[in-house]
Design a protein around this motif. Structure first.
Motif, PDB file in Angstrom:
ATOM      1  N   VAL A 279       0.874  -1.171   0.000  1.00  0.00           N
ATOM      2  CA  VAL A 279       0.000   0.000   0.000  1.00  0.00           C
ATOM      3  C   VAL A 279       0.910   1.220   0.000  1.00  0.00           C
TER       4      VAL A 279
ATOM      5  N   TYR B 108      -2.816   6.876  -4.889  1.00  0.00           N
ATOM      6  CA  TYR B 108      -2.676   5.712  -4.027  1.00  0.00           C
ATOM      7  C   TYR B 108      -2.646   4.431  -4.845  1.00  0.00           C
TER       8      TYR B 108
ATOM      9  N   VAL C 132      -2.937   0.023  -3.924  1.00  0.00           N
ATOM     10  CA  VAL C 132      -3.091  -1.069  -2.969  1.00  0.00           C
ATOM     11  C   VAL C 132      -3.045  -2.384  -3.742  1.00  0.00           C
TER      12      VAL C 132
ATOM     13  N   ASN D 146      -3.415  -5.243   2.446  1.00  0.00           N
ATOM     14  CA  ASN D 146      -3.160  -4.040   3.240  1.00  0.00           C
ATOM     15  C   ASN D 146      -4.368  -3.113   3.129  1.00  0.00           C
TER      16      ASN D 146
ATOM     17  N   LEU E 213      -5.783   1.007   3.121  1.00  0.00           N
ATOM     18  CA  LEU E 213      -5.623   2.453   3.097  1.00  0.00           C
ATOM     19  C   LEU E 213      -6.923   3.068   3.606  1.00  0.00           C
TER      20      LEU E 213
ATOM     21  N   THR F 216      -8.909  -1.611  -0.022  1.00  0.00           N
ATOM     22  CA  THR F 216      -8.156  -2.841   0.200  1.00  0.00           C
ATOM     23  C   THR F 216      -8.506  -3.827  -0.906  1.00  0.00           C
TER      24      THR F 216
ATOM     25  N   LEU G 191      -2.152   4.014   6.607  1.00  0.00           N
ATOM     26  CA  LEU G 191      -1.721   2.893   5.787  1.00  0.00           C
ATOM     27  C   LEU G 191      -1.390   1.759   6.748  1.00  0.00           C
TER      28      LEU G 191
END
Length: 288
Positions: free
Chosen positions: A102, A113, A115, A119, A121, A134, A208
């Motif tokens: 992430v 961003y 991902v 993980n 966010l 995710t 994160l």
């Protein structure tokens, strides 16, 4: 505007912390390495922690170039790490180091961003609400084996055997169409990452998280995402991990909250965005 970043990382059950977090003036990268299999020799002599550190170092450098899309940065980073150990390791084997990813990047008035895998966010838009990003495809495969692996008690030989079987089945579906995707040796996995861009002026705070740090919300239902952000804001990432460990110890064999490990490596990066302050990026970190 200023982005204030605090981080913490702590080892769970295992011989090493296979998470890593890196921060630069323009971005943050959080990785969660996948533990080496017990049933097959690892094709890399360096091991998962080495792979995660190398991948993270290349990513944090590559995303410093705002013209490089995050998927392209991940693709390039995987290829660059391959080049570091192609001569010493069998990168074409089934069992090779791998990691979830992430990351975010500040770019002018935007926040990019990416991902890949599970993980999390968390983006707080104030009055507009909270958004989580995710990739849960890993939970959508091998359903029968996953349900068996979640049956306790955690830490017993029978439980370990069921988890090992799940990992073996998942590995057959890793980085394949219809399966799930992680950063390993195939640069094409980057094309499967979830990416997006939001107006940074609308974001008040962000987090994160590796899945070991998000479980108070998405596995234990002990906090909401808003409460998790409040804890990060008031007490910091180390406090979030400490609270997670306390909750895990209250249910050590997974009777109330079934899980694969009593405790997992946990890493959290918390970002507070002050839109009125002059541009300045401050970071603090803590590792246990």
């Amino acid at each position: 505007m200023t982005m204030q970043v605090t981080t913490a990382s702590a080892q769970g059950v295992g011989t090493a912390n296979e998470d890593t977090v890196l921060v630069s003036p323009s971005g943050i990268v959080v990785l969660d390495g996948l533990s080496a299999p017990n049933d097959l020799p690892l094709g890399c002599v360096h091991g998962t922690p080495w792979f995660v550190r190398q991948l993270g170092a290349h990513l944090i450098n590559l995303i410093g170039d705002n013209t490089v899309p995050l998927r392209e940065a991940l693709r390039t980073a995987i290829d660059m790490v391959n080049g570091l150990h192609r001569g010493t390791c069998a990168l074409d084997q089934e069992a090779v180091p791998a990691s979830t990813v992430v990351m975010i990047r500040e770019r002018e008035d935007a926040l990019d961003y990416l991902v890949l895998s599970d993980n999390v966010l968390v983006l707080d838009f104030g009055d507009k609400g909270i958004k989580t990003v995710t990739d849960k495809r890993v939970e959508e495969v091998a359903g029968q084996e996953m349900q068996a692996a979640l049956q306790g008690p955690t830490g017993t030989p029978d439980h370990a055997a069921r988890v090992s079987k799940l990992i073996s089945v998942q590995r057959q579906l890793r980085n394949r169409p219809g399966g799930y995707w992680v950063a390993a040796t195939d640069p094409a996995a980057a094309d499967e990452a979830i990416t997006g861009t939001v107006d940074i002026a609308k974001v008040e705070q962000a987090a994160l998280l590796t899945d070991g740090a998000s479980r108070l919300v998405d596995s234990f239902d002990a906090l909401t995402w808003a409460q998790l952000l409040d804890l990060l804001r008031t007490e910091g990432p180390a406090a979030l991990i400490a609270r997670t460990r306390e909750t895990e110890l209250a249910d050590p064999v997974g009777e109330r909250w079934p899980r694969f490990k009593c405790s997992d490596d946990a890493t959290a990066a918390y970002v507070r965005i002050d839109h009125l302050a002059p541009a300045f990026h401050r970071t603090e970190s803590r590792e246990e």
